[in-house]
Write a protein that holds these residues in place. Structure first.
Motif, PDB file in Angstrom:
ATOM      1  N   MET A 137      49.384   3.991  18.504  1.00 54.31           N
ATOM      2  CA  MET A 137      49.047   5.204  17.754  1.00 54.31           C
ATOM      3  C   MET A 137      49.071   4.893  16.264  1.00 54.31           C
ATOM      4  O   MET A 137      50.000   4.279  15.746  1.00 54.31           O
ATOM      5  CB  MET A 137      50.060   6.323  18.048  1.00 54.31           C
ATOM      6  N   ALA A 138      48.044   5.356  15.584  1.00 51.90           N
ATOM      7  CA  ALA A 138      47.975   5.162  14.142  1.00 51.90           C
ATOM      8  C   ALA A 138      49.001   6.051  13.462  1.00 51.90           C
ATOM      9  O   ALA A 138      49.166   7.207  13.796  1.00 51.90           O
ATOM     10  CB  ALA A 138      46.571   5.495  13.635  1.00 51.90           C
ATOM     11  N   VAL A 139      49.710   5.467  12.481  1.00 50.23           N
ATOM     12  CA  VAL A 139      50.728   6.210  11.763  1.00 50.23           C
ATOM     13  C   VAL A 139      50.116   6.807  10.505  1.00 50.23           C
ATOM     14  O   VAL A 139      49.343   6.159   9.797  1.00 50.23           O
ATOM     15  CB  VAL A 139      51.909   5.290  11.383  1.00 50.23           C
ATOM     16  N   GLU A 140      50.463   8.074  10.192  1.00 53.05           N
ATOM     17  CA  GLU A 140      49.966   8.719   8.998  1.00 53.05           C
ATOM     18  C   GLU A 140      50.481   7.972   7.763  1.00 53.05           C
ATOM     19  O   GLU A 140      51.604   7.493   7.730  1.00 53.05           O
ATOM     20  CB  GLU A 140      50.451  10.183   8.939  1.00 53.05           C
ATOM     21  N   THR A 141      49.660   7.847   6.748  1.00 54.45           N
ATOM     22  CA  THR A 141      50.066   7.214   5.491  1.00 54.45           C
ATOM     23  C   THR A 141      50.487   8.271   4.505  1.00 54.45           C
ATOM     24  O   THR A 141      50.265   9.461   4.693  1.00 54.45           O
ATOM     25  CB  THR A 141      48.884   6.407   4.910  1.00 54.45           C
ATOM     26  N   ARG A 142      51.115   7.763   3.392  1.00 50.30           N
ATOM     27  CA  ARG A 142      51.588   8.676   2.371  1.00 50.30           C
ATOM     28  C   ARG A 142      50.451   9.499   1.802  1.00 50.30           C
ATOM     29  O   ARG A 142      50.630  10.651   1.381  1.00 50.30           O
ATOM     30  CB  ARG A 142      52.278   7.876   1.261  1.00 50.30           C
ATOM     31  N   SER A 143      49.258   8.926   1.792  1.00 44.96           N
ATOM     32  CA  SER A 143      48.107   9.627   1.210  1.00 44.96           C
ATOM     33  C   SER A 143      47.407  10.523   2.211  1.00 44.96           C
ATOM     34  O   SER A 143      46.343  11.036   1.948  1.00 44.96           O
ATOM     35  CB  SER A 143      47.110   8.595   0.660  1.00 44.96           C
ATOM     36  N   SER A 144      48.004  10.667   3.425  1.00 41.62           N
ATOM     37  CA  SER A 144      47.392  11.498   4.461  1.00 41.62           C
ATOM     38  C   SER A 144      47.062  12.873   3.923  1.00 41.62           C
ATOM     39  O   SER A 144      47.873  13.522   3.269  1.00 41.62           O
ATOM     40  CB  SER A 144      48.356  11.630   5.645  1.00 41.62           C
ATOM     41  N   ALA A 175      60.021   7.805  10.181  1.00 39.03           N
ATOM     42  CA  ALA A 175      60.495   8.003  11.550  1.00 39.03           C
ATOM     43  C   ALA A 175      59.367   8.141  12.559  1.00 39.03           C
ATOM     44  O   ALA A 175      59.603   8.132  13.769  1.00 39.03           O
ATOM     45  CB  ALA A 175      61.371   9.260  11.601  1.00 39.03           C
ATOM     46  N   GLN A 176      58.132   8.246  12.077  1.00 38.87           N
ATOM     47  CA  GLN A 176      57.017   8.574  12.965  1.00 38.87           C
ATOM     48  C   GLN A 176      56.781   7.517  14.036  1.00 38.87           C
ATOM     49  O   GLN A 176      56.535   7.830  15.210  1.00 38.87           O
ATOM     50  CB  GLN A 176      55.745   8.785  12.136  1.00 38.87           C
ATOM     51  N   SER A 177      56.863   6.251  13.655  1.00 41.56           N
ATOM     52  CA  SER A 177      56.583   5.181  14.614  1.00 41.56           C
ATOM     53  C   SER A 177      57.567   5.182  15.772  1.00 41.56           C
ATOM     54  O   SER A 177      57.189   5.043  16.940  1.00 41.56           O
ATOM     55  CB  SER A 177      56.625   3.820  13.907  1.00 41.56           C
ATOM     56  N   SER A 178      58.836   5.380  15.459  1.00 42.97           N
ATOM     57  CA  SER A 178      59.844   5.347  16.516  1.00 42.97           C
ATOM     58  C   SER A 178      59.728   6.549  17.443  1.00 42.97           C
ATOM     59  O   SER A 178      60.017   6.449  18.645  1.00 42.97           O
ATOM     60  CB  SER A 178      61.246   5.294  15.902  1.00 42.97           C
ATOM     61  N   LEU A 179      59.314   7.672  16.908  1.00 42.86           N
ATOM     62  CA  LEU A 179      59.178   8.869  17.733  1.00 42.86           C
ATOM     63  C   LEU A 179      57.875   8.873  18.533  1.00 42.86           C
ATOM     64  O   LEU A 179      57.784   9.506  19.583  1.00 42.86           O
ATOM     65  CB  LEU A 179      59.236  10.130  16.860  1.00 42.86           C
ATOM     66  N   GLY A 180      56.859   8.181  18.022  1.00 43.59           N
ATOM     67  CA  GLY A 180      55.578   8.131  18.731  1.00 43.59           C
ATOM     68  C   GLY A 180      54.853   9.451  18.742  1.00 43.59           C
ATOM     69  O   GLY A 180      54.148   9.770  19.708  1.00 43.59           O
ATOM     70  N   LEU A 181      55.003  10.238  17.682  1.00 43.55           N
ATOM     71  CA  LEU A 181      54.371  11.554  17.610  1.00 43.55           C
ATOM     72  C   LEU A 181      53.513  11.669  16.365  1.00 43.55           C
ATOM     73  O   LEU A 181      53.749  10.967  15.371  1.00 43.55           O
ATOM     74  CB  LEU A 181      55.448  12.654  17.573  1.00 43.55           C
ATOM     75  N   PRO A 182      52.520  12.553  16.378  1.00 41.91           N
ATOM     76  CA  PRO A 182      51.767  12.818  15.156  1.00 41.91           C
ATOM     77  C   PRO A 182      52.696  13.332  14.059  1.00 41.91           C
ATOM     78  O   PRO A 182      53.814  13.809  14.336  1.00 41.91           O
ATOM     79  CB  PRO A 182      50.754  13.895  15.578  1.00 41.91           C
ATOM     80  N   ILE A 188      58.390  18.671  12.984  1.00 43.66           N
ATOM     81  CA  ILE A 188      59.002  19.710  13.822  1.00 43.66           C
ATOM     82  C   ILE A 188      60.193  19.137  14.575  1.00 43.66           C
ATOM     83  O   ILE A 188      61.261  19.764  14.642  1.00 43.66           O
ATOM     84  CB  ILE A 188      57.963  20.281  14.806  1.00 43.66           C
ATOM     85  N   ARG A 189      60.047  17.945  15.144  1.00 43.54           N
ATOM     86  CA  ARG A 189      61.136  17.317  15.895  1.00 43.54           C
ATOM     87  C   ARG A 189      62.350  17.063  14.997  1.00 43.54           C
ATOM     88  O   ARG A 189      63.498  17.200  15.441  1.00 43.54           O
ATOM     89  CB  ARG A 189      60.635  15.994  16.494  1.00 43.54           C
ATOM     90  N   LEU A 190      62.111  16.708  13.725  1.00 37.89           N
ATOM     91  CA  LEU A 190      63.207  16.434  12.793  1.00 37.89           C
ATOM     92  C   LEU A 190      63.803  17.711  12.203  1.00 37.89           C
ATOM     93  O   LEU A 190      64.761  17.648  11.432  1.00 37.89           O
ATOM     94  CB  LEU A 190      62.712  15.530  11.657  1.00 37.89           C
ATOM     95  N   GLY A 191      63.240  18.860  12.574  1.00 33.79           N
ATOM     96  CA  GLY A 191      63.768  20.129  12.088  1.00 33.79           C
ATOM     97  C   GLY A 191      63.391  20.452  10.659  1.00 33.79           C
ATOM     98  O   GLY A 191      64.005  21.331  10.038  1.00 33.79           O
ATOM     99  N   MET A 192      62.382  19.769  10.136  1.00 39.41           N
ATOM    100  CA  MET A 192      61.969  20.004   8.748  1.00 39.41           C
ATOM    101  C   MET A 192      60.946  21.139   8.630  1.00 39.41           C
ATOM    102  O   MET A 192      60.698  21.636   7.530  1.00 39.41           O
ATOM    103  CB  MET A 192      61.374  18.720   8.158  1.00 39.41           C
TER     104      MET A 192
END
Length: 576
Positions: free
Chosen positions: A1-8, A31-38, A44-48
């Motif tokens: 899965m492609a990870v979003e970049t800072r410039s997303s 944290a995105q890579s380890s969670l494997g989520l968009p 949302i998963r991190l509660g932010m």
């Protein structure tokens, strides 16, 4: 899965909109890579952030509607049109079909190659809907498991077509837009069709279509609770309201004043009466739809949840030739349905029954039902006076609203007629005080009254997720119960079948106050509510709360629900 970049662009929009800070975005990207989520689901998963903060922005950025799969949007008969292997590979789920258009849940609606392949597989035009990756994966497991279990019995649906008949009985198919042009591919037509079909399927009593700041909110009232089930783009709102106003025979050019309309719709072979009411708001027009499913109307007191001993008591009361029987409770507590059940017990070719209602909710054979029309001077009171010249045996007044109606109704009860009506009060005993407060003489009230049926609707535990319940000691003590009552106590944990509420369906709890000589004497002497309550209990009246405790002990509902419906103050009074 492609990870979003800072410039997303999505990340930037979330920061610009104030949903998250730049520091939170950086942490989520790490944290995105380890969670494997968009990215959105990672936040949302991190509660932010919450789904209601993230998904409207994703919806706007991707230009596709967002849906919550727990909201009853899935037609399980359509799911198999996409092979399970493809659904799991791409993270997609067929939601519903309208004609040759298939609405599909996708966590990445930008995957054009997936949409192309799905169109080749299904032979239909695919309309993507944005959902969370977690939701669609869970839904795939659930719905394909259900489909495998029922493959031998079910057939894939041929689509959800809604046939509507307006006030002039001119039938039309809901596949045409308000201009009369073909609407086969119109998103508005598809949205209205699936909204009505799902409302009927889920047993919805009311549908609310209202404009918000960022989107239109479509909410269903299920078991008395409102739940947001769809959030179409705000740009669709005017077209959606126009479509519904045309179907219900309202004036689409008039947007400054409230209007009323109605239609008959045929959904999956079932005739449904829909009442509509529009209202101008600061953000645009709102529309409320009341769904009246005639095929599901059960005119049986036992089906409503009334205890066998109370039914026998009611049957004995109905044998009396005159007097007044009132059904009381708050709005939406099923009072009118109870009166219909009583009329069903009374009606016959040898009896003349007249009723005045606003509106006539269900048409009953052998009952002369009159619709209130205040603009023409036809009110509850004027209709009631007319009934007295129609040689009636039984009279039903939809609601006692004012002094004039209550006075005429009492006079009718005193002159040899059995009168049925409703009143908004909290208990059976408080009904007496209410009648006196609206201007009826206490002596006339005591002479006319036969019985009062007070009721509430209480949600029942969801059979799919019900589990043992252990209320706190404080709650048990408040309700006058002990640990011995815990044996069969149950409460729903919450699942997709009950929309996470833990409850599915409702039943009624009742209390019946039958007037005898002692009670009539006390009313004539203007005894207060406390004295009347003690007198009623001494003659055997069982309160709604006590009746509801039997439902709790048998595991049909939870103690929390009973207290919520009856009210803490009433519970405390019962405990005293």
């Amino acid at each position: 899965m492609a990870v979003e970049t800072r410039s997303s662009s999505i990340g930037g929009l979330l920061v610009d909109s104030g949903v998250v800070t730049q520091a939170q975005l950086d942490e989520a990207l790490s944290a995105q890579s380890s969670l494997g989520l968009p990215l959105g689901e990672t936040l949302i998963r991190l509660g932010m952030a919450t789904p209601s903060q993230v998904f409207p922005i994703l919806q706007s950025q991707m230009n596709v509607p967002w849906a919550d799969l727990s909201d009853g949007l899935v037609d399980s008969r359509v799911v198999p049109v996409i092979p399970r292997e493809k659904a799991e590979r791409y993270g997609v789920l067929a939601l519903f079909r309208v004609e040759e258009s298939l609405t599909v849940a996708m966590h990445d609606p930008r995957a054009i190659f997936v949409i192309d392949e799905l169109e080749q597989i299904t032979g239909m035009r695919v309309l993507p809907v944005l959902v969370s990756q977690t939701d669609v994966r869970q839904a795939i497991q659930r719905y394909y498991a259900e489909t495998a279990a029922t493959d031998d019995d079910d057939e894939t649906t041929d689509g959800q077509q809604v046939v509507a008949t307006g006030a002039d009985d001119g039938a039309f198919i809901a596949d045409f837009d308000e201009d009369g042009e073909s609407g086969e591919a119109s998103p508005v037509v598809q949205l209205v069709n699936v909204m009505l079909a799902n409302a009927v399927r889920e047993g919805v009593s009311d549908v609310h279509v209202e404009p918000g700041r960022a989107h239109t909110s479509i909410r269903f009232r299920i078991d008395g609770e409102l739940r947001e089930v769809m959030t179409p783009k705000l740009s669709m709102h005017k077209s959606l309201i126009s479509r519904l106003k045309v179907m219900t025979k309202m004036d689409i050019g008039e947007q400054r004043r409230p209007q009323d309309g109605r239609m008959m719709v045929n959904v999956e072979g079932r005739n449904i009466d829909v009442r509509a009411a529009s209202m101008p708001t600061a953000r645009g027009e709102k529309l409320a739809l009341r769904i009246l499913d005639r095929d599901n109307l059960k005119l049986d007191l036992k089906t409503l949840g009334m205890r066998a001993d109370l039914i026998r008591q009611i049957e004995g009361i109905l044998e009396r030739p005159n007097g007044m029987i009132l059904a009381t409770g708050p709005t939406g507590s099923g009072k009118t349905t109870t009166l219909y059940c009583l009329l069903n017990l009374l009606r016959g070719v040898e009896r003349n029954i007249c009723s005045v209602e606003d509106p006539v909710e269900y048409e009953l054979e052998l009952v002369n039902q009159v619709q209130v029309n205040e603009a023409a001077g036809l009110t509850f009171a004027s209709a009631l006076r007319s009934f007295l010249r129609q040689d009636p045996d039984y009279i039903m007044v939809g609601e006692i609203r004012d002094t004039e109606t209550s006075t005429v109704a009492v006079q009718a009860a005193l002159t040899g007629h059995l009168v049925l009506s409703t009143l908004h009060t909290n208990s059976a005993v408080s009904t007496i005080a209410r009648l006196i407060n609206v201007g009826v003489d206490p002596s006339m009230t005591s002479a006319a009254m036969t019985a009062v049926i007070a009721q509430r609707l209480i949600r029942t535990n969801c059979p799919k997720c019900v589990e043992a319940d252990t209320p706190t000691d404080e709650l048990l003590a408040l309700c006058g119960m002990t640990s011995a009552d815990l044996v069969n106590m149950r409460r729903g944990a919450g699942c997709s079948h009950c929309f996470g509420s833990g409850y599915r369906g409702r039943t009624a709890v009742h209390e019946i106050l039958v007037f005898d000589d002692a009670l009539r004497r006390a009313v004539s002497e203007r005894a207060d509510v406390t004295e009347l309550t003690e007198l009623a209990k001494s003659t055997g009246m069982v309160s709604m709360f006590e009746g509801g405790k039997d439902l709790v002990r048998s595991g049909q509902t939870s103690l929390h629900e009973l207290v919520s419906v009856v009210g803490v103050d009433e519970v405390k009074r019962e405990a005293e």
